[in-house]
Design a protein around this motif. Structure first.
Motif, PDB file in Angstrom:
ATOM      1  N   THR A   1     -53.548 -75.651 -18.475  1.00  0.00           N
ATOM      2  CA  THR A   1     -54.520 -75.531 -19.566  1.00  0.00           C
ATOM      3  C   THR A   1     -55.793 -74.840 -19.088  1.00  0.00           C
ATOM      4  O   THR A   1     -56.340 -73.960 -19.781  1.00  0.00           O
ATOM      5  CB  THR A   1     -54.871 -76.928 -20.124  1.00  0.00           C
TER       6      THR A   1
ATOM      7  N   VAL B   1     -61.975 -80.474 -25.415  1.00  0.00           N
ATOM      8  CA  VAL B   1     -60.839 -80.046 -24.587  1.00  0.00           C
ATOM      9  C   VAL B   1     -61.109 -80.379 -23.124  1.00  0.00           C
ATOM     10  O   VAL B   1     -60.252 -80.934 -22.423  1.00  0.00           O
ATOM     11  CB  VAL B   1     -60.584 -78.536 -24.751  1.00  0.00           C
TER      12      VAL B   1
ATOM     13  N   LEU C   1     -59.245 -83.043 -20.489  1.00  0.00           N
ATOM     14  CA  LEU C   1     -58.741 -82.632 -19.176  1.00  0.00           C
ATOM     15  C   LEU C   1     -59.334 -83.510 -18.076  1.00  0.00           C
ATOM     16  O   LEU C   1     -58.633 -83.913 -17.142  1.00  0.00           O
ATOM     17  CB  LEU C   1     -59.080 -81.163 -18.922  1.00  0.00           C
TER      18      LEU C   1
END
Length: 204
Positions: free
Chosen positions: A136, A167, A171
């Motif tokens: 990612t 996001v 993570l």
């Protein structure tokens, strides 16, 4: 020993890469908060007899999204929201575990880790989640780097800062969770911050 070696290598790589962005964005306290906020997920997994990593992932994801929504509404500042959810989640975990007749050794190991207790199932889950985090970051490296260095520039180019913040928080949450088995709740912040901070000093 093979599982322990593989796990610490995976965790070291993922923490090192994610830690760079933690340092650039000044999110060391956020990392510490999420590390403690996963406690209720771990406790609930223990009570239900499930895998504690799965519970920790769900708890970390929930807390990171809750912090994002709270700060987006404008009712709370980012540091205040982190403090509130950090304390609230940890208190929930303590309340749940206090209902049990005895404290589980596995819950105690959460504080300092149990690297020799890494099972094959834990190693596979760590590898899958860790690879997912790295992939990612690689796919969205331009956006993540941009919002880390210059948020005004990123916003002027049409990037949704709040969405990309969420996001990155997800993570970060996943990185912390996969590190719990090997280094524990207390030392995971050191894995995220110390190598990246040292690299920052050497490259300035």
């Amino acid at each position: 020993m093979r599982h322990a070696f593989a796990a610490i290598v995976l965790v070291g790589i993922v923490c090192g890469i994610v830690g760079v962005f933690v340092i650039l964005r000044g999110l060391a306290f956020m990392g510490d908060a999420i590390a403690h906020a996963v406690f209720p997920g771990v406790v609930i997994s223990y009570v239900l007899g499930g895998n504690f990593l799965v519970g920790a992932i769900l708890a970390a994801t929930t807390v990171s999204l809750a912090i994002g929504f709270a700060t987006q509404s404008g009712l709370l500042r980012n540091d205040t929201a982190i403090g509130v959810f950090f304390v609230g989640a940890f208190a929930l975990g303590v309340a749940i575990i206090s209902t049990q007749r005895s404290y589980a050794r596995d819950i105690t190991n959460l504080l300092f880790g149990s690297i020799l207790g890494v099972s094959q199932e834990d190693l596979v889950l760590t590898g899958l989640v860790g690879c997912g985090v790295l992939i990612t970051i690689w796919l969205f490296r331009r956006e993540i780097v941009t919002i880390s260095f210059d948020r005004t520039f990123a916003q002027s180019h049409g990037l949704n800062l709040w969405a990309w913040d969420q996001v990155f928080l997800l993570l970060l949450s996943l990185t912390i969770v996969i590190s719990l088995q090997t280094v524990g709740n207390v030392l995971v912040l050191a894995m995220l911050v110390t190598p990246a901070a040292t690299a920052r000093l050497l490259t300035v």
